[in-house]
Every structure is written in structure tokens, then in C-alpha cells.
Design an enzyme around this catalytic site. Structure first.
Site, PDB file in Angstrom:
ATOM      1  N   SER A  16       0.983  -1.109   0.042  1.00  0.00           N
ATOM      2  CA  SER A  16       0.082   0.083  -0.162  1.00  0.00           C
ATOM      3  C   SER A  16       0.823   1.205   0.124  1.00  0.00           C
ATOM      4  CB  SER A  16      -0.907   0.080   1.084  1.00  0.00           C
ATOM      5  OG  SER A  16      -1.752  -1.278   1.286  1.00  0.00           O
ATOM      6  N   SER A  38      10.213  -6.228  -5.246  1.00  0.00           N
ATOM      7  CA  SER A  38       9.417  -6.979  -4.575  1.00  0.00           C
ATOM      8  C   SER A  38       9.454  -8.431  -4.869  1.00  0.00           C
ATOM      9  CB  SER A  38       7.757  -6.380  -4.334  1.00  0.00           C
ATOM     10  OG  SER A  38       7.164  -6.604  -5.609  1.00  0.00           O
ATOM     11  N   GLU A  41       5.094 -11.680  -7.899  1.00  0.00           N
ATOM     12  CA  GLU A  41       4.748 -11.357  -9.227  1.00  0.00           C
ATOM     13  C   GLU A  41       3.269 -10.853  -9.809  1.00  0.00           C
ATOM     14  OE1 GLU A  41       5.261 -14.725 -11.930  1.00  0.00           O
ATOM     15  OE2 GLU A  41       4.656 -16.174 -10.366  1.00  0.00           O
ATOM     16  N   LYS A  88       4.665  -7.712   8.129  1.00  0.00           N
ATOM     17  CA  LYS A  88       3.904  -6.904   9.135  1.00  0.00           C
ATOM     18  C   LYS A  88       2.712  -7.159  10.071  1.00  0.00           C
ATOM     19  CE  LYS A  88       4.864  -2.996   5.840  1.00  0.00           C
ATOM     20  NZ  LYS A  88       5.479  -3.597   4.829  1.00  0.00           N
ATOM     21  N   SER A 127       9.604   2.276   9.831  1.00  0.00           N
ATOM     22  CA  SER A 127       9.350   1.762  11.131  1.00  0.00           C
ATOM     23  C   SER A 127       7.884   1.913  11.550  1.00  0.00           C
ATOM     24  CB  SER A 127      10.342   2.233  12.163  1.00  0.00           C
ATOM     25  OG  SER A 127      10.082   1.563  13.496  1.00  0.00           O
ATOM     26  N   LYS A 130       4.981   0.116  17.062  1.00  0.00           N
ATOM     27  CA  LYS A 130       5.039  -1.096  17.658  1.00  0.00           C
ATOM     28  C   LYS A 130       6.610  -1.601  17.978  1.00  0.00           C
ATOM     29  CE  LYS A 130       0.830  -2.708  15.744  1.00  0.00           C
ATOM     30  NZ  LYS A 130       0.476  -1.296  15.375  1.00  0.00           N
ATOM     31  N   ARG A 175      -3.928  -2.167   3.666  1.00  0.00           N
ATOM     32  CA  ARG A 175      -4.535  -3.552   3.524  1.00  0.00           C
ATOM     33  C   ARG A 175      -4.381  -4.107   4.883  1.00  0.00           C
ATOM     34  NH1 ARG A 175      -2.114  -3.925  -1.705  1.00  0.00           N
ATOM     35  NH2 ARG A 175      -0.069  -4.659  -0.852  1.00  0.00           N
TER      36      ARG A 175
END
Length: 326
Positions: A16, A38, A41, A88, A127, A130, A175
Site C-alpha cells: 500500500s 518485491s 509477481e 507486518k 518503522s 510497535k 491492507r
């Protein structure tokens, strides 16, 4: 800072944040190339279709931050890196701890080495709140990552690469946000809230991406930048999304806190306030001359910046207004 003709790589760029950051860079800056690094794909293909009009200014590079050799290849000729790649999800990290460590800690170490080796100019790592006094493994891995990126400035020694960190709270509408969950469950007439006292920091994708891009002009190396952003009570967020819904209090999940913290009291002695953000200055030897943090106002002794003590709280109406365009 001018990004004119710069080659900018975003790790985890199909997420995102990466998509929003690439959108802003390509629309508003005369960048040379935006490189999306990333490992997915399908997401790369979807993003390539979405950014089709920018073909030639955006490039997709498949790889994983766990793979140092691949990072070296991808970083060839790159000027700036925005490190957004991470595992995450808190529950997933709890049940797959080694995988979280490999990506969030080993991946950070790989990127630091590769950026120094390939003479990248500036690196900002993302960062999370958390990472402060972490209660879950995700937060612990991000705390370790933060330490690695700050210390990398000393590690880089006489090399040209400088590293800084941007730390902020939950991203509204991403997301991993609770917002899509609440909207999905709205039709049931009931929304689950862990605890009526729970608070969180919130920032929009647009605000988060712009804050990161703006910090490239300020960074001297080793700073942790923390934006001044609002807090919300999770129960107010639920009411804003579905005023007519019944709220079910389901209890705090393992690894969750009632409130989040972005600047702990123990860091106050090294922290400075600016009009729109705070800076935790680096404390390692030899970095003082590189840090512009002292241009700000020192925060009071024993100062902390937490989601429960934040002077800026959004009420239900303000949250509803913020959600309209999401």
C-alpha cells in the site's frame, strides 16, 4: 530535496505504501526511474498495468531482501532507497517467528550492506510505533531493524551512504488496517472491538508517503523522524464506520497493547521537537556533527509521545470525514 533524474528504489514497493509513494513520485517529481523491488509477481503485474502510462519511468525488479546478491544487482545505479519491505502481520509473526526475523532483521542487514557497497546516497527505512517497548515479535524485529539502520551510519564510516528511519502509527485504510475489516463486517450489524479504552495513532497513506519523501531534505544520518499525527479511540473508529452497529468487546489479543508509544520517555534526552514532527537524534560517537536534530527544540525531561496522552484526538465526526475518500 530535488529528486530530478534520481533513480529511487522502493523495497516492498507493491504494498500500500509503495504504490502511493510511487504514484506521488511519478506525478509530482521529475524522477529518473522508480524501481519497485518485491517478491510478488502478481502484484507487480497488477501495478505495471495500473502505472502503464508511466512505462519507461517505472521498473519492476523481482527479488527478496533476504537475498543479498539480488539486492546488489537491483541497486546498481540507484541513488535513493525507501525500505518498506517487511512482514507486518502481528499474528503471522507470532506463529512464524523465524520468517519474520529473516525478513525484518536479516533483510535490513542485507540492504544496509548492499547500499553501502553500491554507493547509494540516502536510505530511509520505515518503522512502526510497535517498535517502541515491543510486546510482540513484529515490534521486536522492527526495533532491531531501527537499531541497525541508525548504527549503519557509523558502520558506513567514510562511505557516502547515510541512513535514517521514519516511525509512524497505523495507516488508515491500508491492507493491514482494521478499517477494511470493520467495513466488511458492517453488514452483520456487529463490530468486534478488543477494549473500549484502546487508542491508536493514525496516518493516511498520502500523509505517510509525503512525510517520508519530505524527510530526505532534512536527514543527516541516524535520525528517527516521528510525525505529529492524531490519535483515535478504536471504539470511536467503529462508531464512525457503523453508527448503528452493536459493539462486541472481545478482549485484547496476544501481542496487543492498550495504547501505542512512538517516543518513549527514556529517549527524551536525545529528542527534539519541530513544528510538524519529533526527531530522536543518534547517540553514537561521531554522529553529532552529522545530525541536524539540534536545530529543533529539546523536548522536556521525561517527555513521551503516546496514543493515549496525545493532545490531538479525533472524535467520531472527524473520523467519519477522514474516511470519506477511502
Amino acid at each position: 530535496m530535488s529528486f530530478k533524474n534520481k533513480r529511487i528504489m522502493i523495497t516492498g514497493g507493491t504494498g500500500s505504501f509503495g504504490r502511493k509513494c510511487a504514484e506521488i513520485l511519478l506525478r509530482e517529481y521529475d524522477v529518473g526511474t522508480v524501481i519497485i523491488f518485491s517478491r510478488d509477481e502478481r502484484k507487480q503485474r497488477n501495478m505495471a498495468e495500473e502505472f502503464g502510462a508511466q512505462r519507461g519511468r517505472i521498473r519492476f525488479f523481482m527479488g527478496d531482501v533476504r537475498d543479498k546478491k539480488r539486492l546488489h544487482r537491483a541497486l546498481n545505479g540507484v541513488d535513493i532507497v525507501i525500505h518498506a519491505a517487511a512482514l507486518k502481520q502481528v499474528p503471522a509473526a507470532e506463529f512464524n517467528p523465524i520468517e519474520a526475523i529473516k525478513t525484518n532483521i536479516d533483510g535490513a542487514s542485507n540492504l544496509i550492506d548492499a547500499c553501502i557497497d553500491m554507493n547509494v546516497s540516502k536510505v530511509i527505512a520505515l518503522s512502526t510505533d510497535k517498535a517502541v517497548n515491543p510486546l510482540n515479535l513484529y515490534g521486536a524485529t522492527k526495533l532491531c531493524s531501527d537499531k541497525l539502520f541508525v548504527a549503519a551510519n557509523s558502520y558506513a564510516a567514510e562511505e557516502n551512504t547515510i541512513f535514517s528511519v521514519v516511525r509512524y502509527g497505523n495507516v488508515l485504510g491500508s491492507r493491514g488496517s482494521v478499517v477494511p475489516l470493520f467495513r466488511k463486517m458492517k453488514s452483520t450489524g456487529r463490530l468486534p472491538v478488543t477494549d473500549e479504552r484502546m487508542t491508536r495513532f493514525w496516518i493516511t497513506l498520502e500523509q505517510g508517503a509525503r512525510f517520508v519523501l519530505e524527510r530526505f531534505a532534512d536527514m543527516q544520518g541516524g535520525e528517527i523522524f516521528i510525525p505529529k499525527i492524531p490519535s483515535t479511540r478504536i471504539i470511536d473508529l467503529a462508531k464512525a464506520i457503523c453508527p448503528e452497529c452493536v459493539i462486541d468487546l472481545v478482549g485484547i489479543r496476544p501481542g496487543e497493547k492498550l495504547h501505542e508509544l512512538m517516543l518513549p520517555e527514556d529517549e527524551a534526552r536525545n529528542s527534539y521537537e519541530f513544528s510538524e514532527y519529533y526527531v530522536i537524534a543518534p547517540a553514537f560517537d561521531g554522529c553529532e556533527s552529522r545530525s541536524g536534530a539540534c536545530a529543533g527544540k529539546p523536548v522536556p525531561e521525561n517527555f513521551s509521545y503516546g496514543s493515549d496522552s496525545n493532545p490531538w484526538f479525533l472524535d467520531v465526526d472527524e473520523i467519519s470525514e477522514l474516511l470519506k475518500d477511502m
